[in-house]
Write an enzyme that holds these catalytic residues in place. Structure first.
Site, PDB file in Angstrom:
ATOM      1  N   ARG A  66      38.073 -46.100  49.432  1.00 32.45           N
ATOM      2  CA  ARG A  66      36.622 -46.623  48.767  1.00 32.45           C
ATOM      3  C   ARG A  66      36.004 -45.274  48.589  1.00 32.45           C
ATOM      4  O   ARG A  66      35.373 -45.146  47.755  1.00 32.45           O
ATOM      5  CB  ARG A  66      35.977 -47.488  50.186  1.00 32.45           C
ATOM      6  CG  ARG A  66      34.867 -48.336  49.376  1.00 32.45           C
ATOM      7  CD  ARG A  66      34.319 -49.186  50.659  1.00 32.45           C
ATOM      8  NE  ARG A  66      34.858 -50.241  50.719  1.00 32.45           N
ATOM      9  CZ  ARG A  66      34.627 -51.430  50.094  1.00 32.45           C
ATOM     10  NH1 ARG A  66      33.844 -51.159  49.237  1.00 32.45           N
ATOM     11  NH2 ARG A  66      35.313 -52.479  50.297  1.00 32.45           N
ATOM     12  N   MET A  91      29.203 -55.630  42.204  1.00 32.95           N
ATOM     13  CA  MET A  91      30.109 -56.697  43.275  1.00 32.95           C
ATOM     14  C   MET A  91      30.666 -55.772  44.158  1.00 32.95           C
ATOM     15  O   MET A  91      31.471 -56.122  44.883  1.00 32.95           O
ATOM     16  CB  MET A  91      30.807 -57.779  42.766  1.00 32.95           C
ATOM     17  CG  MET A  91      29.790 -58.707  42.089  1.00 32.95           C
ATOM     18  SD  MET A  91      28.550 -59.377  43.026  1.00 32.95           S
ATOM     19  CE  MET A  91      29.355 -60.410  43.998  1.00 32.95           C
ATOM     20  N   LEU A  94      28.863 -50.768  48.945  1.00 29.77           N
ATOM     21  CA  LEU A  94      28.672 -49.313  48.972  1.00 29.77           C
ATOM     22  C   LEU A  94      28.748 -48.672  50.425  1.00 29.77           C
ATOM     23  O   LEU A  94      27.948 -49.197  51.251  1.00 29.77           O
ATOM     24  CB  LEU A  94      27.470 -48.829  47.942  1.00 29.77           C
ATOM     25  CG  LEU A  94      27.591 -49.081  46.709  1.00 29.77           C
ATOM     26  CD1 LEU A  94      26.280 -49.008  46.336  1.00 29.77           C
ATOM     27  CD2 LEU A  94      28.655 -48.490  46.021  1.00 29.77           C
ATOM     28  N   HIS A 110      19.129 -59.398  44.609  1.00 28.94           N
ATOM     29  CA  HIS A 110      19.924 -60.363  45.333  1.00 28.94           C
ATOM     30  C   HIS A 110      19.229 -61.593  45.250  1.00 28.94           C
ATOM     31  O   HIS A 110      18.063 -61.824  45.425  1.00 28.94           O
ATOM     32  CB  HIS A 110      19.952 -59.761  46.717  1.00 28.94           C
ATOM     33  CG  HIS A 110      20.637 -60.700  47.679  1.00 28.94           C
ATOM     34  ND1 HIS A 110      21.953 -60.620  47.930  1.00 28.94           N
ATOM     35  CD2 HIS A 110      20.330 -61.442  48.819  1.00 28.94           C
ATOM     36  CE1 HIS A 110      22.448 -61.427  48.463  1.00 28.94           C
ATOM     37  NE2 HIS A 110      21.416 -62.132  49.119  1.00 28.94           N
TER      38      HIS A 110
HETATM   39  C1  GRF Z   1      23.073 -62.673  39.515  1.00 30.18           C
HETATM   40  O1  GRF Z   1      23.181 -63.898  39.784  1.00 30.18           O
HETATM   41  C2  GRF Z   1      22.604 -61.696  40.799  1.00 30.18           C
HETATM   42  O2  GRF Z   1      21.639 -62.163  41.559  1.00 30.18           O
HETATM   43  C3  GRF Z   1      24.077 -61.841  41.504  1.00 30.18           C
HETATM   44  O3  GRF Z   1      25.067 -61.601  40.518  1.00 30.18           O
HETATM   45  C4  GRF Z   1      24.358 -62.274  39.249  1.00 30.18           C
HETATM   46  C5  GRF Z   1      24.693 -61.470  38.169  1.00 30.18           C
HETATM   47  O4  GRF Z   1      24.404 -61.596  37.017  1.00 30.18           O
HETATM   48  N1  GRF Z   1      23.893 -60.349  42.372  1.00 30.18           N
HETATM   49  P1  GRF Z   1      24.314 -60.954  35.698  1.00 30.18           P
HETATM   50  O5  GRF Z   1      25.839 -60.008  35.760  1.00 30.18           O
HETATM   51  O6  GRF Z   1      23.254 -60.061  35.687  1.00 30.18           O
HETATM   52  O7  GRF Z   1      24.451 -61.711  34.448  1.00 30.18           O
END
Ligand code: GRF
Length: 196
Positions: A66, A91, A94, A110
């Site tokens: 990491r 995703m 960190l 979030h």
């Molecule tokens: C969104 O639902 C956000 O809240 C979550 O991941 C998704 C991202 O979608 N953390 P995008 O890549 O911005 O279309």
């Protein structure tokens, strides 16, 4: 001076597009880099279409290293010299080392009304709890996951017909309104929470 914004993504990048579009008008910030940990992220092509420099740093070859991945991320970010980093569907968790380096300059969106439902499966958890409302939060990124000062929230009612999918679909347009509104305020030096 116009603030330089780097946006970190992992997927489709719809929040990234909403942020980038918002900066096309009179705005205290501009996008200087869209960076993905997944070279196949659909958002990279969307950023290129908007003439934003892009970069992919695949986390997979780093395996469990990491720190190595984050060193590469940090180097790329330093080269782009962002004043603000927006995590937008990024995703990867960190480490505190990384978040400390950018603390006060890094935002995240979030899909829950924090402090409720940190982590994954937020829509399912809101349904299981029978919550009458659900929403999304933009916050400053600190060492703890999905924690840090709240900079804005958008709320919506949960109906008896709602499913995990319908909540996600109804929430996304709210995310697209909230994140640009927060970024505009934050880039102007104002941390007053935006409540939609
Ligand atoms: C969104 O639902 C956000 O809240 C979550 O991941 C998704 C991202 O979608 N953390 P995008 O890549 O911005 O279309």
């Amino acid at each position: 001076m116009t603030k330089r914004v780097a946006i970190l993504i992992s997927g489709g990048g719809s929040n990234m597009v909403a942020l980038a579009r918002s900066m096309q008008t009179d705005h205290p910030a501009r996008p200087v880099l869209v960076l993905s940990n997944d070279p196949a992220a659909g958002g990279l092509a969307k950023a290129q279409d908007m003439d934003i420099p892009t970069l992919a740093i695949d986390h997979k070859p780093f395996g469990k290293d990491r720190a190595g991945f984050e060193a590469a991320l940090h180097k790329a970010l330093e080269a782009a010299q962002p004043d603000i980093i927006c995590l937008a569907g990024f995703m990867r968790i960190l480490t505190p080392d990384f978040t400390a380096r950018w603390e006060g300059r890094m935002l995240n969106i979030h899909p829950s009304l924090l402090p409720k439902y940190k982590g994954l499966h937020t829509h399912a958890r809101a349904l299981a709890a029978g919550d009458p409302e659900h929403g999304c939060t933009v916050h400053e990124v600190t060492a703890a996951l999905d924690d840090g000062p709240i900079l804005g929230q958008a709320r919506m009612k949960v109906t008896p017909e709602d499913t995990e999918e319908s909540l996600a679909a109804r929430l996304l347009p709210l995310e697209h309104r909230l994140y640009p509104a927060v970024l505009q305020r934050f880039a102007a030096g104002d941390r007053t929470p935006v409540m939609l």
